[in-house]
Write a protein that holds these residues in place. Structure first.
Motif, PDB file in Angstrom:
ATOM      1  N   VAL A  58      34.187  37.260  42.870  1.00  0.00           N
ATOM      2  CA  VAL A  58      35.542  37.812  42.924  1.00  0.00           C
ATOM      3  C   VAL A  58      35.826  38.375  44.312  1.00  0.00           C
ATOM      4  O   VAL A  58      34.906  38.644  45.087  1.00  0.00           O
ATOM      5  N   THR A  59      37.105  38.549  44.610  1.00  0.00           N
ATOM      6  CA  THR A  59      37.479  39.161  45.883  1.00  0.00           C
ATOM      7  C   THR A  59      37.317  40.679  45.774  1.00  0.00           C
ATOM      8  O   THR A  59      37.167  41.221  44.675  1.00  0.00           O
ATOM      9  N   ALA A  60      37.408  41.347  46.901  1.00  0.00           N
ATOM     10  CA  ALA A  60      37.287  42.812  46.911  1.00  0.00           C
ATOM     11  C   ALA A  60      38.370  43.440  46.043  1.00  0.00           C
ATOM     12  O   ALA A  60      38.099  44.337  45.239  1.00  0.00           O
ATOM     13  N   SER A  61      39.610  42.948  46.173  1.00  0.00           N
ATOM     14  CA  SER A  61      40.697  43.571  45.405  1.00  0.00           C
ATOM     15  C   SER A  61      40.514  43.353  43.907  1.00  0.00           C
ATOM     16  O   SER A  61      40.825  44.233  43.101  1.00  0.00           O
ATOM     17  N   GLU A  62      39.977  42.203  43.519  1.00  0.00           N
ATOM     18  CA  GLU A  62      39.710  41.967  42.096  1.00  0.00           C
ATOM     19  C   GLU A  62      38.606  42.913  41.607  1.00  0.00           C
ATOM     20  O   GLU A  62      38.687  43.459  40.506  1.00  0.00           O
ATOM     21  N   ALA A  63      37.590  43.097  42.430  1.00  0.00           N
ATOM     22  CA  ALA A  63      36.484  43.989  42.054  1.00  0.00           C
ATOM     23  C   ALA A  63      36.991  45.421  41.897  1.00  0.00           C
ATOM     24  O   ALA A  63      36.588  46.141  40.980  1.00  0.00           O
TER      25      ALA A  63
END
Ligand SMILES: *Cc1c(COP(=O)(O)O)cnc(C)c1O
Length: 496
Positions: free
Chosen positions: A15-20
């Motif tokens: 996942v991307t940072a924002s999703e995490a």
């Protein structure tokens, strides 16, 4: 270059940072970790000339690669402003040859502000980026300091709602007052009949309940976490270790490349893990010294390689460290297991089942960067008194645990490096314990009276955060049993 995150229990997930940040916890119960720890790309000398905000950008941009420069700088500007009572944000105080990195100059006078001032902004920016329409419900379990810092951070932030659970008899008077007087249309505070681990386990169980998540999604809600398992908490904490080292160099307290030791009063293992990440990124840190109070499950772990939470839970004068399940340790376990998610899962399932696990000899060998110590209640009190009598500097109980362990380590090893002690709370937050440690005659006094007394003996001014609660109205009185947390959440979400 883009940096992705995977789960400590499933390396297939990406996942991307924002999703995490939005998810908080991975769907498999694991914690999100960066696929690769980035390396600092600005020389330490240059960092030494930067403000806190500039340093924050230099560090955080390496982790949050799906944020634009404008987005990230906007989050940083909103977070590290005059909510902090010093422009330095995280100043270093040199006391008796030791550097205290003061992380308590934010809105709630504990180090949780360092991350929780920025997390709400990272979260709303992440929601926009991922086109999330649902209202984000932040569920937080707190041993005292996280709760207030999260409430202050999220209060009246559009598109969010926050519910905080704290152990009814497990926080200080000031901590409780800070929480139950929190204003804001989107905030709720619930006292649970149980300890911090009960609260944390309850929140984790709600996160892992897929049916409940689906039910709430229909009502337009989705959960996220402000607990230190969220990568959006961890990343901002790496910043102050980089900042501290760069300032020590800039102020000629240390030479180019000189290694320092860092001592961290530890509970959930978030703060010290951030220091470990800073080391991996290139900050010359030799030892990471993990300081525990009488709940010394981590001390025993570092000594024996066995993590065992089956023991008496002790209520101490450093309540924010009264923890037997240090959630962030999972991220270290994952690293020393050679990023083996199956192995990590197996060990963590052991913790969930029998309450213990044993790491392999090979894993144990990789813990060389760490040292550990603990401080008894008596030693903590003696340390507060000794430092005060020698220097006039007053530390809070958590910082005193680290300060004691620092001295113990120095005497035990003769390691002459310079020491940075993470100073995690203002003594005003724990005035009763602090003042009683300095002089037994205060034992019977009211906590609020002792705050006045603390001003006198320390020659410091009462922080704004304390002033605010002295006359504030109590707004939250909800209480529940630890096994009723889900019902409470349901009730609050349906009614809002
Ligand atoms: C939360 C807290 C700690 C423990 O930090 P972790 O990141 O949970 O290890 C120590 N001191 C204070 C004052 C805290 O609020």
């Amino acid at each position: 270059m883009s940096l992705y995150y995977k789960s400590t229990r499933n390396s297939e997930l990406r996942v991307t940072a924002s999703e995490a940040i939005l998810k908080g916890l991975a769907p498999d119960g694991g914690l999100f970790v960066p696929e690769k720890l980035p390396i600092l790309d600005v020389p330490m000398r240059e960092l030494g000339k930067m403000t806190y905000q500039e340093t924050a950008y230099a560090v955080m941009k390496l982790f949050l690669t799906d944020f634009t420069e404008d987005e990230l700088k906007d989050c940083i500007t909103k977070a590290y402003d005059d909510k902090f009572d010093t422009e330095e944000i995280a100043p270093l105080a040199k006391v008796d040859g030791v550097y205290y990195l003061e992380l308590f100059h934010g809105a709630t006078i504990a180090f949780k502000d360092m991350a929780l001032s920025i997390l709400p902004h990272l979260m709303t920016a992440s929601a926009k980026k991922n086109r999330i329409e649902n209202k984000i419900v932040i569920l937080t379990a707190t041993s005292g300091d996280t709760g207030k810092a999260a409430l202050a951070g999220f209060a009246d932030v559009e598109g969010t709602r926050i519910i905080v659970f704290y152990p009814k008899n497990g926080v200080s008077k000031v901590q409780e007052l800070q929480m139950v007087t929190q204003k804001g249309d989107n905030v709720d505070v619930v006292a649970i009949h149980g300890n911090f681990d009960d609260a944390q386990s309850g929140v984790k169980a709600i996160f892992e309940d897929k049916e409940f998540a689906a039910e709430l999604a229909e009502q337009g809600y989705q959960f996220s976490s402000a607990n230190s398992i969220n990568i959006g908490r961890l990343v901002p904490q790496v910043v102050y270790y980089v900042y501290a080292y760069a300032k020590l160099l800039e102020n000629e307290e240390i030479g180019e490349g000189e290694e320092i030791n860092v001592v961290v009063p530890t509970g959930n293992f978030g703060n010290i893990l951030a220091a470990y990440y800073a080391k991996q990124m290139g900050v010359p840190i030799a030892k990471l010294i993990c300081a525990s109070n009488e709940n010394k499950v981590l001390f025993d772990f570092f000594r024996t390689g066995i993590y065992d939470k089956n023991r008496e839970f002790v209520l101490t004068s450093s309540p924010s460290m009264d923890i037997l399940i240090s959630s962030n340790l999972e991220r270290l376990i994952y690293l020393i297991a050679g990023e083996d998610s199956a192995k990590t899962r197996e060990l963590m399932e052991g913790l969930g089942g029998s309450g213990r696990y044993t790491i392999t000899e090979e894993m144990k060998a990789k813990l060389d960067d760490f040292a550990a110590g603990y401080s008894s209640e008596e030693e903590t009190a003696e340390q507060i008194k000794a430092v005060y009598e020698k220097t006039g500097y007053v530390t809070d109980t958590h910082t005193a645990v680290a300060s004691h362990v620092c001295g113990q380590y120095q005497r035990g090893t003769d390691d002459k490096k310079k020491y940075v002690v993470a100073s995690t709370a203002s003594p005003y937050k724990f005035a009763k314990s602090v003042m009683t440690a300095i002089d037994g005659k205060y034992a019977a006094s009211d906590e609020l009276v002792l705050i006045e007394e603390l001003q006198k003996i320390s020659g410091t001014v009462m922080p704004r955060a304390i002033e605010e609660i002295l006359n504030a109205e109590i707004l939250h009185t909800l209480e529940c049993d630890a096994d009723k947390m889900k019902e409470i959440v349901k009730g609050l979400c349906i009614s809002c």
